[in-house]
Design a protein around this motif. Structure first.
Motif, PDB file in Angstrom:
ATOM      1  N   ALA A  70       8.759  -6.073  -3.698  1.00 57.74           N
ATOM      2  CA  ALA A  70       8.043  -6.750  -2.616  1.00 57.74           C
ATOM      3  C   ALA A  70       7.118  -5.813  -1.851  1.00 57.74           C
ATOM      4  O   ALA A  70       5.993  -6.173  -1.504  1.00 57.74           O
ATOM      5  CB  ALA A  70       9.046  -7.394  -1.663  1.00 57.74           C
ATOM      6  N   GLN A  71       7.576  -4.580  -1.585  1.00 59.81           N
ATOM      7  CA  GLN A  71       6.773  -3.613  -0.844  1.00 59.81           C
ATOM      8  C   GLN A  71       6.269  -2.492  -1.767  1.00 59.81           C
ATOM      9  O   GLN A  71       6.241  -1.322  -1.404  1.00 59.81           O
ATOM     10  CB  GLN A  71       7.581  -3.038   0.313  1.00 59.81           C
ATOM     11  CG  GLN A  71       7.759  -3.995   1.477  1.00 59.81           C
ATOM     12  CD  GLN A  71       6.434  -4.295   2.182  1.00 59.81           C
ATOM     13  OE1 GLN A  71       5.559  -3.451   2.269  1.00 59.81           O
ATOM     14  NE2 GLN A  71       6.302  -5.515   2.699  1.00 59.81           N
ATOM     15  N   ARG A  76       0.009  -2.163  -3.968  1.00 57.35           N
ATOM     16  CA  ARG A  76      -0.963  -1.981  -2.884  1.00 57.35           C
ATOM     17  C   ARG A  76      -2.155  -1.135  -3.327  1.00 57.35           C
ATOM     18  O   ARG A  76      -3.317  -1.454  -3.061  1.00 57.35           O
ATOM     19  CB  ARG A  76      -0.256  -1.351  -1.684  1.00 57.35           C
ATOM     20  CG  ARG A  76      -1.147  -1.060  -0.478  1.00 57.35           C
ATOM     21  CD  ARG A  76      -1.327   0.427  -0.261  1.00 57.35           C
ATOM     22  NE  ARG A  76      -0.053   1.130  -0.199  1.00 57.35           N
ATOM     23  CZ  ARG A  76       0.038   2.454  -0.250  1.00 57.35           C
ATOM     24  NH1 ARG A  76      -1.034   3.207  -0.333  1.00 57.35           N
ATOM     25  NH2 ARG A  76       1.220   3.043  -0.225  1.00 57.35           N
ATOM     26  N   LEU A  93       5.079  -9.964  -7.664  1.00 58.83           N
ATOM     27  CA  LEU A  93       6.004  -9.309  -6.743  1.00 58.83           C
ATOM     28  C   LEU A  93       7.384  -9.961  -6.750  1.00 58.83           C
ATOM     29  O   LEU A  93       7.521 -11.164  -6.994  1.00 58.83           O
ATOM     30  CB  LEU A  93       5.443  -9.357  -5.317  1.00 58.83           C
ATOM     31  CG  LEU A  93       4.077  -8.692  -5.093  1.00 58.83           C
ATOM     32  CD1 LEU A  93       3.592  -8.967  -3.690  1.00 58.83           C
ATOM     33  CD2 LEU A  93       4.159  -7.201  -5.358  1.00 58.83           C
ATOM     34  N   GLU A  97       7.618 -15.556  -0.913  1.00 60.13           N
ATOM     35  CA  GLU A  97       6.475 -15.337  -0.026  1.00 60.13           C
ATOM     36  C   GLU A  97       6.947 -15.359   1.432  1.00 60.13           C
ATOM     37  O   GLU A  97       7.610 -16.303   1.871  1.00 60.13           O
ATOM     38  CB  GLU A  97       5.422 -16.409  -0.241  1.00 60.13           C
ATOM     39  CG  GLU A  97       4.179 -16.205   0.608  1.00 60.13           C
ATOM     40  CD  GLU A  97       3.079 -17.184   0.276  1.00 60.13           C
ATOM     41  OE1 GLU A  97       2.011 -17.107   0.915  1.00 60.13           O
ATOM     42  OE2 GLU A  97       3.282 -18.039  -0.626  1.00 60.13           O
ATOM     43  N   ALA A 101       2.906 -11.634   6.357  1.00 55.20           N
ATOM     44  CA  ALA A 101       2.790 -10.467   5.493  1.00 55.20           C
ATOM     45  C   ALA A 101       2.801  -9.192   6.334  1.00 55.20           C
ATOM     46  O   ALA A 101       2.136  -9.112   7.366  1.00 55.20           O
ATOM     47  CB  ALA A 101       1.504 -10.539   4.678  1.00 55.20           C
ATOM     48  N   GLN A 105       2.277  -5.484   1.563  1.00 61.54           N
ATOM     49  CA  GLN A 105       1.756  -6.815   1.260  1.00 61.54           C
ATOM     50  C   GLN A 105       0.542  -7.147   2.126  1.00 61.54           C
ATOM     51  O   GLN A 105      -0.457  -7.690   1.637  1.00 61.54           O
ATOM     52  CB  GLN A 105       2.843  -7.869   1.456  1.00 61.54           C
ATOM     53  CG  GLN A 105       3.943  -7.813   0.419  1.00 61.54           C
ATOM     54  CD  GLN A 105       4.995  -8.888   0.634  1.00 61.54           C
ATOM     55  OE1 GLN A 105       4.804  -9.832   1.396  1.00 61.54           O
ATOM     56  NE2 GLN A 105       6.132  -8.738  -0.039  1.00 61.54           N
ATOM     57  N   SER A 108      -2.363  -5.202   0.762  1.00 64.52           N
ATOM     58  CA  SER A 108      -2.809  -5.763  -0.522  1.00 64.52           C
ATOM     59  C   SER A 108      -3.672  -6.999  -0.303  1.00 64.52           C
ATOM     60  O   SER A 108      -4.700  -7.186  -0.977  1.00 64.52           O
ATOM     61  CB  SER A 108      -1.598  -6.108  -1.391  1.00 64.52           C
ATOM     62  OG  SER A 108      -0.873  -4.950  -1.749  1.00 64.52           O
ATOM     63  N   LEU A 115      -1.498 -12.508  -4.529  1.00 61.59           N
ATOM     64  CA  LEU A 115      -0.082 -12.158  -4.635  1.00 61.59           C
ATOM     65  C   LEU A 115       0.692 -13.318  -5.250  1.00 61.59           C
ATOM     66  O   LEU A 115       0.564 -14.475  -4.802  1.00 61.59           O
ATOM     67  CB  LEU A 115       0.492 -11.821  -3.255  1.00 61.59           C
ATOM     68  CG  LEU A 115       0.249 -10.404  -2.710  1.00 61.59           C
ATOM     69  CD1 LEU A 115      -1.236 -10.058  -2.665  1.00 61.59           C
ATOM     70  CD2 LEU A 115       0.868 -10.242  -1.337  1.00 61.59           C
ATOM     71  N   SER A 324       7.173  -2.668   7.498  1.00 61.95           N
ATOM     72  CA  SER A 324       7.707  -3.940   6.989  1.00 61.95           C
ATOM     73  C   SER A 324       9.066  -4.181   7.633  1.00 61.95           C
ATOM     74  O   SER A 324       9.620  -3.293   8.296  1.00 61.95           O
ATOM     75  CB  SER A 324       7.854  -3.874   5.465  1.00 61.95           C
ATOM     76  OG  SER A 324       8.799  -2.896   5.090  1.00 61.95           O
TER      77      SER A 324
END
Length: 330
Positions: A70-71, A76, A93, A97, A101, A105, A108, A115, A324
């Motif tokens: 996810a990260q 990125r 990913l 969702e 974000a 994310q 990105s 995504l 995050s």
């Protein structure tokens, strides 16, 4: 060794080699600042993307596809590479969702990537790769000629970035008048490790003095010997035109003690290393990669592995993940 290869020139190099404090056993720490490679906030993947995107442009691709947690820092930076090169980018990913974000994310999306959330667990890399392959097929059918990059950019083409980085590092040792015994770094998908081994073998074949290499494994794959890092390093040497130079599997050292419960699950030692790096060098490490990797380097020093020696820790980046949810130690 590299002049005949296609490069997109995305990374800002050479990155600095900074002197840090004395750590356990009297080891003298140096930090190779590959968190400062420039592209999209920096990190080790810029070096891989130099060659991967060079290859993508050479074969006429108009879109980049890659995959990660996810990260993912790699995702990125692939998004940033697409923005630089004017290529469409699709990121596969883990997880669902989010409502908002954050971290990698958010960046990105800012770089213009699309995504695709799979709902899979962060450590289920096989499922993520299957999703990447399915999306690659869809986009190929749409005529985008996508260039599909496995997790971490860990192919022989991607590993070329760290073969070149090892030669860069040796030149910095010469300029600084130091002879480090060991280079320590974080390993998850194996490409950085394979590249460093290829660069080391190439330098040794040319008669240069070379340090040892120790990977701190933060993913189950590299911890159990997948991928075959020696084989990947040999494929990298082949691309460099050094088919007579080979990696001995005994040169592949991965310390498996620092992963904790699983990939992307924080550890006490890793969190302590994140705090230590910030307080002792102003270095920003994340809880998944560089924090765990640094915890391994510091732990080995405390065990006396590098007594009174110069050692280098390659800081592979990851700072956006600090922003995050759960990205900063309590």
């Amino acid at each position: 060794m590299f002049d005949h290869l296609q490069r997109a020139t995305l990374a800002t190099t050479p990155t600095p080699l900074e002197q840090g404090p004395v750590i356990g056993g009297g080891a003298r720490l140096w930090v190779k600042r590959d968190d400062l490679t420039g592209l999209g906030g920096g990190g080790n993947k810029a070096r891989k993307l130099d060659f991967l995107c060079g290859d993508a442009l050479a074969v006429g691709s108009r879109a980049l596809i890659t995959v990660g947690a996810a990260q993912s820092n790699h995702c990125r930076m692939t998004a940033a590479a697409g923005a630089r090169l004017g290529m469409e980018v699709h990121l596969v990913l883990s997880g669902d969702e989010p409502d908002v974000a954050t971290g990698n994310q958010l960046l990105s999306m800012l770089f213009g990537a699309q995504l695709h959330f799979t709902g899979t667990a962060q450590s289920h890399w096989g499922e993520l790769e299957i999703a990447r392959e399915l999306l690659t097929g869809e986009l190929s059918g749409a005529g985008l000629a996508p260039y599909s990059i496995p997790i971490g950019g860990s192919t022989a083409v991607g590993a070329l970035g760290y073969a070149a980085a090892f030669i860069e590092l040796l030149d910095q040792f010469d300029a600084s008048g130091i002879e480090p015994s060991t280079v320590v770094f974080t390993s998850s998908s194996g490409g950085t490790h394979a590249g460093l081994l290829a660069g080391r073998a190439a330098a040794a074949a040319a008669g240069r003095a070379v340090p040892g290499i120790v990977a701190i494994g933060v993913a189950k794959g590299v911890n159990i010997g997948l991928p075959d890092i020696a084989n990947l390093a040999n494929q990298t040497l082949d691309l460099m035109g050094l088919t007579a130079v080979r990696i001995d599997p005994v040169d592949v050292e991965v310390d498996t003690r620092w992963i904790g419960d699983d990939y992307a699950v924080p550890t006490t030692a890793g969190d302590n290393a994140v705090r230590w790096a910030a307080a002792n060098g102003g270095w920003l490490c994340d809880r998944t990669y560089s924090g765990k990797g640094l915890s391994g380097a510091l732990g080995l020093a405390e065990e006396g592995r590098f007594a009174d020696e110069d050692i280098v820790f390659i800081h592979t980046g990851g700072w956006p993940a600090l922003f995050s949810a759960g990205g900063v130690p309590a």
